[in-house]
Design an enzyme around this catalytic site. Structure first.
Site, PDB file in Angstrom:
ATOM      1  CB  CYS A 168     -10.805 -66.800  -3.399  1.00 50.83           C
ATOM      2  SG  CYS A 168     -10.478 -68.347  -4.254  1.00 50.83           S
ATOM      3  CG  HIS A 192     -22.507 -63.613  -1.400  1.00 50.86           C
ATOM      4  ND1 HIS A 192     -21.677 -63.461  -2.487  1.00 50.86           N
ATOM      5  CD2 HIS A 192     -21.863 -64.418  -0.534  1.00 50.86           C
ATOM      6  CE1 HIS A 192     -20.575 -64.151  -2.282  1.00 50.86           C
ATOM      7  NE2 HIS A 192     -20.669 -64.741  -1.104  1.00 50.86           N
TER       8      HIS A 192
END
Length: 376
Positions: A328, A202
């Site tokens: 993240c 991705h």
């Protein structure tokens, strides 16, 4: 619709990739492990062809590649999967860097809690670690060295070639997280000495939810001694049980093929975009976070004097999609641990933003910078 400038977090699926996946969903509905009918046979054939395509571009044997859900799973498999071997051999020292993705740092914390000695090498203000410092830390009980190829926040290329070459003659496994390098440094990936490598689809226009772990065999034809983390099937040589996601794998292969075929034009486009951004900044006081000579052309991490990053997101968010670091950490407002490890000041960290692009089209940064000027 805002202008997307967060390709390091995830890239939009390329139309050609989407077309391939739709075709698979429509025309190849079988389970790749169903051996009693043509639907399963066709699905298995497509997976095999896709595996060969990716392996060829990476210059590895197809049987050395394991499909995973992405780099996070690949990283966890490497880190946690080494534990059994380490306990058997008594080699429980691991070296990594303080700027790795959380998909490396978090599983390492698990091993630390189980008695492993983990050493974290910090970079200097350039954002690049010192390879000689890392190699000097290798001990007789070192089982693994794990270093990312390109940092996702700064775009800084790490000295993995120097490290890999030095470790080749030692009985130390070398893992490289190449998440941000695939599609940008393909020839460098092919020439790299390593034992294990994590990649994902991705970041290069492929679908989310599919990646791979490369487990290269050594001169004795032995694979790295990694223990699987999951059980319940024989798929992916027993490393990842579960139904093979045929359409995702086919999309992954198409994305890798496209990024390889369009590599130079993409690099040229990214360089042009970065130069345009610098021109638009004329008159502003700013600092580039990380040494530009080691930075990939598709990324810039910049602290603009007087621009609070959180204020920038509020004022620019309707028109531009960008970030201040790795996805993240996006759920928190904590300042970047990567920039902190580089020794940057609190002010510089608070002013830091990251923009990343793919080089396919020119970008006019004048409106972006005009809004920035109004904020500061």
């Amino acid at each position: 619709m805002s202008l997307y400038l967060d390709y390091n977090a995830s890239s939009p699926v390329l139309p050609e990739v989407l077309d391939v996946m739709i075709s698979v969903y429509k025309n190849t509905p079988g389970n790749a492990d169903s051996r009693t009918h043509v639907y399963g046979t066709n699905a298995k054939k497509l997976v095999l062809e896709s595996r060969r395509t990716i392996a060829s571009i990476l210059a590895v044997d197809p049987t050395e590649m394991i499909f995973t859900s992405g780099s996070t799973e690949s990283n966890n498999t490497c880190i946690l999967g080494i534990a059994d071997y380490a306990n058997k051999t008594g080699k429980k020292h691991i070296i990594t860097t303080a700027i790795e993705h959380k998909a490396i740092l978090e599983p390492l914390k698990i091993l630390q809690n189980k008695g492993f000695d983990v050493e974290y090498i910090k970079p200097d203000a350039s954002g690049r670690i010192n390879a000689e410092q890392l190699l000097a830390s290798v001990r007789a009980d070192t089982v693994l060295v794990s270093v990312m190829f390109v940092n996702s926040e700064t775009g800084i290329i790490q000295p993995v070639h120097q490290i890999g070459k030095a470790l080749k003659s030692q009985s130390v496994l070398f893992h490289v997280d190449a998440t941000q390098a695939l599609g940008k440094l393909n020839s460098e990936i092919r020439s790299l000495d390593y034992d294990m490598m994590s990649i994902t689809a991705h970041k290069i226009g492929g679908p989310q939810g599919i990646g791979a772990l490369i487990l290269k065999r050594n001169d004795s034809y032995q694979s790295p001694p990694i223990t699987p983390l999951m059980y319940g099937g024989h798929q992916e040589r027993g490393f990842r049980p579960g139904t093979t996601p045929v359409a995702l794998i086919a999309g992954f292969a198409k994305a890798v093929e496209l990024c390889e075929n369009n590599l130079q034009s993409s690099i040229d486009g990214c360089i042009r975009i970065k130069n345009n951004f610098y021109k638009a900044l004329d008159g502003l006081t700013y600092t580039i976070n990380g040494d530009p000579q080691y930075c990939i052309p598709s990324t810039i991490n910049i602290s603009i004097d007087g621009l609070d990053a959180e204020a920038a997101f509020l004022c620019l968010g309707d028109d531009y999609a960008f970030s201040n670091g790795s996805a993240c950490n996006s759920s928190t407002h904590e300042l970047s641990y990567v920039l902190d490890a580089m020794g940057l000041s609190e002010k510089r960290k608070a002013e830091a933003i990251r923009l990343s692009w793919n080089g396919k089209e020119d970008i006019d940064f004048t409106p972006f910078v005009n809004i920035v000027r109004s904020i500061i």
